[in-house]
Design a protein around this motif. Structure first.
Motif, PDB file in Angstrom:
ATOM      1  N   THR A 181       7.376  -8.979   2.242  1.00  0.00           N
ATOM      2  CA  THR A 181       7.692  -7.613   2.632  1.00  0.00           C
ATOM      3  C   THR A 181       7.977  -6.799   1.402  1.00  0.00           C
ATOM      4  O   THR A 181       9.049  -5.836   1.520  1.00  0.00           O
ATOM      5  N   ARG A 200       0.293  -3.528   8.474  1.00  0.00           N
ATOM      6  CA  ARG A 200      -0.674  -4.646   8.633  1.00  0.00           C
ATOM      7  C   ARG A 200      -0.963  -5.302   9.793  1.00  0.00           C
ATOM      8  O   ARG A 200       0.058  -5.607  10.407  1.00  0.00           O
ATOM      9  N   LEU A 202      -4.851  -5.281  -3.617  1.00  0.00           N
ATOM     10  CA  LEU A 202      -3.630  -5.112  -2.375  1.00  0.00           C
ATOM     11  C   LEU A 202      -3.984  -6.456  -1.712  1.00  0.00           C
ATOM     12  O   LEU A 202      -5.257  -6.518  -1.090  1.00  0.00           O
ATOM     13  N   GLU A 229       4.045  -3.686  -6.807  1.00  0.00           N
ATOM     14  CA  GLU A 229       4.512  -4.695  -6.049  1.00  0.00           C
ATOM     15  C   GLU A 229       3.389  -5.741  -5.821  1.00  0.00           C
ATOM     16  O   GLU A 229       3.913  -6.828  -5.877  1.00  0.00           O
ATOM     17  N   TYR A 263       0.545 -10.952  -7.505  1.00  0.00           N
ATOM     18  CA  TYR A 263       0.146 -11.876  -6.690  1.00  0.00           C
ATOM     19  C   TYR A 263      -1.284 -12.033  -7.142  1.00  0.00           C
ATOM     20  O   TYR A 263      -2.039 -13.255  -7.515  1.00  0.00           O
TER      21      TYR A 263
END
Ligand code: SF4
Length: 262
Positions: free
Chosen positions: A74, A82, A143, A160, A164
């Motif tokens: 989050t 999403r 993303l 952000e 990942y």
């Protein structure tokens, strides 16, 4: 016991990397080139879901754990809009990783990257151009959640989410990254250069050679102008050839003028 588990996991990861560094690809034949360039119909039907590999390696385990973290993420407002996260799919041992910008509507609904017509075209490039199976490469986006209405990702969302992607790349340790489209390329390389200027040369993303090619959706959209469609596919083909040559050589590319290191 925890220490032994850790050593075993690291050893497995090292063995995997040593193994996949020595793999070779097959040079693509003229027949395969013709197949990619063929004016075959591409409809909007979703492509068959690529089977997930069930490797039980340390890398696969680490990727699965990362996917669990992403599914609960989050960190940015996209978590509120999403349907589900789209982590990416493919082999944890992939030598080639494709990176797009962000999931679209179908990806958001299915939780898989590059489905629909664009996914079909990408599959054709992978199978016909690279002579690989789709499940042998890894496909993901910068993303992991769809921006509403497929708008461009915002800088704060990229900031952000990009860690990942960086972790995915670290774990998979591919030989080459292929950026799909100008948006992904500009985001990865931190540049405002056009796709035209970024294509045709090697760049570097966190130490991995990166090549830029057109986004499958862009190529498909150009179908209405046959000459443009043909030219775009020819350029994708040139990019495929450059990546194949690097995979065959299995040594660092020449970073010439205009190369960007990110
Ligand atoms: S886009 Fe990335 S950072 Fe934002 S919520 Fe989704 S996974 Fe988290």
């Amino acid at each position: 016991m925890a220490l032994i588990d850790e050593i075993l996991r690291d050893t497995r990861a090292l063995a995997e990397r040593a193994a996949h560094r020595s793999r070779r690809t097959v040079r693509t034949s003229p027949e395969a080139a013709a197949w990619l360039m063929a004016d075959r119909e591409i409809d909007g039907a979703p492509s068959a879901a690529p089977p997930q590999t069930a490797e039980t390696s340390g890398t696969a385990d680490a990727l699965a754990e990362l996917a669990r973290q992403v599914a609960q993420c989050t960190r940015c407002p996209l978590s509120e809009t999403r349907t589900q996260t789209v982590f990416g799919a493919g082999s944890p041992r992939a030598r080639l990783v494709f990176v797009g910008e962000a999931p679209g509507q179908q990806e958001d609904l299915r939780g898989e990257p590059f489905v629909g017509a664009a996914g079909q075209f990408l599959t054709r490039v992978i199978e016909g151009g690279f002579k690989m199976r789709r499940e042998d490469v890894f496909i993901c986006n910068v993303l992991k959640c769809r921006p509403p209405g497929n708008r461009d990702p915002r800088a704060d969302e990229i900031a952000e989410c990009e860690p990942y992607l960086v972790r995915q790349i670290e774990l998979i340790a591919p030989s080459v990254i292929c950026a799909l489209g100008g948006h992904a390329a500009k985001t990865l390389l931190r540049t405002s250069e056009s796709t035209t200027r970024l294509r045709g040369k090697w760049h570097s993303y966190h130490g991995i050679p990166l090549r830029v090619t057109y986004h499958p959706s862009y190529v498909i959209r150009s179908r209405d102008v046959p000459e443009k469609f043909k030219e775009n596919r020819r350029k994708v083909w040139e990019d495929v050839q450059a990546i194949l040559e690097l995979l065959e050589r299995d040594e660092p590319p020449c970073f010439g003028p205009g190369s960007i290191e990110a």
